[in-house]
Scaffold this motif. Structure first.
Motif, PDB file in Angstrom:
ATOM      1  N   UNK A 130      24.644   2.582  13.629  1.00  7.37           N
ATOM      2  CA  UNK A 130      24.676   2.081  14.999  1.00  7.37           C
ATOM      3  C   UNK A 130      23.611   1.069  15.356  1.00  7.37           C
ATOM      4  N   UNK A 131      22.856   0.572  14.378  1.00 14.30           N
ATOM      5  CA  UNK A 131      21.768  -0.350  14.687  1.00 14.30           C
ATOM      6  C   UNK A 131      22.150  -1.817  14.492  1.00 14.30           C
ATOM      7  N   UNK A 132      23.349  -2.092  14.036  1.00 16.33           N
ATOM      8  CA  UNK A 132      23.899  -3.445  14.035  1.00 16.33           C
ATOM      9  C   UNK A 132      25.268  -3.366  14.711  1.00 16.33           C
ATOM     10  N   UNK A 133      25.465  -4.218  15.692  1.00 19.44           N
ATOM     11  CA  UNK A 133      26.726  -4.223  16.432  1.00 19.44           C
ATOM     12  C   UNK A 133      27.158  -5.663  16.674  1.00 19.44           C
ATOM     13  N   UNK A 134      28.435  -5.887  16.578  1.00 15.66           N
ATOM     14  CA  UNK A 134      28.949  -7.219  16.882  1.00 15.66           C
ATOM     15  C   UNK A 134      29.545  -7.900  15.664  1.00 15.66           C
ATOM     16  N   UNK A 135      29.615  -9.217  15.726  1.00 17.60           N
ATOM     17  CA  UNK A 135      30.268 -10.019  14.693  1.00 17.60           C
ATOM     18  C   UNK A 135      29.240 -10.436  13.648  1.00 17.60           C
ATOM     19  N   UNK A 136      28.709  -9.460  12.921  1.00 25.10           N
ATOM     20  CA  UNK A 136      27.583  -9.666  12.022  1.00 25.10           C
ATOM     21  C   UNK A 136      27.987 -10.240  10.667  1.00 25.10           C
ATOM     22  N   UNK A 137      29.249 -10.217  10.334  1.00 27.39           N
ATOM     23  CA  UNK A 137      29.663 -10.580   8.984  1.00 27.39           C
ATOM     24  C   UNK A 137      29.422 -12.063   8.690  1.00 27.39           C
ATOM     25  N   UNK A 138      28.888 -12.285   7.507  1.00 23.79           N
ATOM     26  CA  UNK A 138      28.716 -13.651   7.060  1.00 23.79           C
ATOM     27  C   UNK A 138      30.012 -14.139   6.409  1.00 23.79           C
ATOM     28  N   UNK A 139      30.423 -15.377   6.720  1.00 18.57           N
ATOM     29  CA  UNK A 139      31.635 -15.968   6.162  1.00 18.57           C
ATOM     30  C   UNK A 139      31.259 -17.267   5.454  1.00 18.57           C
ATOM     31  N   UNK A 140      31.596 -17.373   4.183  1.00 16.09           N
ATOM     32  CA  UNK A 140      31.360 -18.624   3.458  1.00 16.09           C
ATOM     33  C   UNK A 140      32.525 -19.563   3.710  1.00 16.09           C
ATOM     34  N   UNK A 141      32.222 -20.753   4.193  1.00 13.85           N
ATOM     35  CA  UNK A 141      33.264 -21.745   4.449  1.00 13.85           C
ATOM     36  C   UNK A 141      33.406 -22.744   3.306  1.00 13.85           C
ATOM     37  N   UNK A 142      32.325 -22.930   2.527  1.00 18.26           N
ATOM     38  CA  UNK A 142      32.391 -23.870   1.410  1.00 18.26           C
ATOM     39  C   UNK A 142      31.190 -23.644   0.500  1.00 18.26           C
ATOM     40  N   UNK A 143      31.332 -24.054  -0.745  1.00 18.72           N
ATOM     41  CA  UNK A 143      30.222 -24.079  -1.700  1.00 18.72           C
ATOM     42  C   UNK A 143      30.126 -25.524  -2.183  1.00 18.72           C
ATOM     43  N   UNK A 144      29.478 -26.377  -1.399  1.00 14.06           N
ATOM     44  CA  UNK A 144      29.542 -27.816  -1.670  1.00 14.06           C
ATOM     45  C   UNK A 144      28.646 -28.302  -2.801  1.00 14.06           C
ATOM     46  N   UNK A 145      27.652 -27.492  -3.208  1.00 12.36           N
ATOM     47  CA  UNK A 145      26.717 -27.922  -4.246  1.00 12.36           C
ATOM     48  C   UNK A 145      26.601 -26.836  -5.312  1.00 12.36           C
ATOM     49  N   UNK A 146      26.695 -27.253  -6.556  1.00  9.49           N
ATOM     50  CA  UNK A 146      26.597 -26.316  -7.669  1.00  9.49           C
ATOM     51  C   UNK A 146      26.213 -27.118  -8.899  1.00  9.49           C
ATOM     52  N   UNK A 147      25.123 -26.754  -9.567  1.00  8.50           N
ATOM     53  CA  UNK A 147      24.661 -27.536 -10.712  1.00  8.50           C
ATOM     54  C   UNK A 147      23.799 -26.667 -11.622  1.00  8.50           C
ATOM     55  N   UNK A 148      23.710 -27.067 -12.867  1.00 10.97           N
ATOM     56  CA  UNK A 148      22.879 -26.376 -13.838  1.00 10.97           C
ATOM     57  C   UNK A 148      21.494 -27.009 -13.879  1.00 10.97           C
ATOM     58  N   UNK A 149      20.488 -26.166 -14.000  1.00 13.70           N
ATOM     59  CA  UNK A 149      19.128 -26.650 -14.181  1.00 13.70           C
ATOM     60  C   UNK A 149      18.732 -26.583 -15.634  1.00 13.70           C
ATOM     61  N   UNK A 150      17.582 -27.183 -15.953  1.00 14.68           N
ATOM     62  CA  UNK A 150      17.117 -27.201 -17.336  1.00 14.68           C
ATOM     63  C   UNK A 150      16.804 -25.800 -17.851  1.00 14.68           C
TER      64      UNK A 150
END
Length: 206
Positions: A130-150
């Motif tokens: 009962x300590x979180x109420x409302x529209x708390x859910x995170x929604x991913x709309x896009x993953x615009x960046x993705x890359x490999x590092x060294x």
């Protein structure tokens, strides 16, 4: 649509070091989101008393168990990395709803500080108690960046929306009203047992 191998200078620089994100900013201790001061309570003009906060709860049912990692989130390809990031988002929401942080931490590196901060908060304050109420859910709309590092890790960002919700650190704490907002989650993934896990993350308000 994901753009492969598109550099983001801050995270790309971090991917080449052993202390990824340590110098790139810490995340929030509260549900992985930036700290925001609670807005001033509205006042009933007739009585002069503060009015109660109203946050519309999202339609939901109690989950029967943690989300299952989809097959396309396995492996060490960039496509698997994107699907893992989306799957990890469902683990964040599951932990916030139930207080069960085991699946979330199981998909995170032991040294991921913001992962542990998120887990620590929602273990104490969640929808189930009962300590979180409302529209708390995170929604991913896009993953615009993705890359490999060294280093062999993958870095990138995801665009996230969150509705308005109310949270408390404890039953005796004052409620905090968090308005709906858009964020960018910057992240780095590392390989573990043939698939990706969350190495570090932070959420930046847009």
């Amino acid at each position: 649509m994901t753009h492969r191998n598109r550099p983001t200078r801050t995270f790309l620089a971090c991917l080449g070091t052993a202390t990824l994100l340590t110098a790139c900013g810490a995340g929030s201790p509260e549900a992985g989101r930036p700290n925001t001061a609670p807005p001033s309570p509205s006042v009933n003009t007739q009585t002069g008393s503060p009015t109660e906060s109203t946050a519309t709860p999202p339609p939901s049912t109690t989950p029967s168990g943690p989300p299952t990692r989809p097959a396309n989130a396995n492996g060490l390809t960039l496509a698997a990395a994107e699907q893992f990031v989306r799957y990890y988002n469902t683990l964040l929401n599951y932990a916030a709803e139930t207080g069960d942080t085991g699946p979330l931490l199981g998909a995170s590196e032991a040294g991921c500080e913001n992962c542990k901060s998120y887990a620590s908060f929602v273990a104490q304050a969640n929808v189930a108690n009962g300590l979180i109420k409302g529209d708390y859910r995170e929604q991913i709309t896009d993953v615009p960046e993705l890359y490999r590092g060294d280093s062999g890790r993958v870095g990138g960002s995801a665009l996230v929306t969150v509705g308005a919700y109310v949270s408390q650190k404890s039953k005796s704490a004052a409620p905090r009203n968090i308005p709906a907002a858009k964020y960018k989650r910057e992240f780095a993934l590392s390989p573990k047992a043939g698939s990706w896990v969350m190495y570090e993350m932070k959420l930046v308000k847009q």
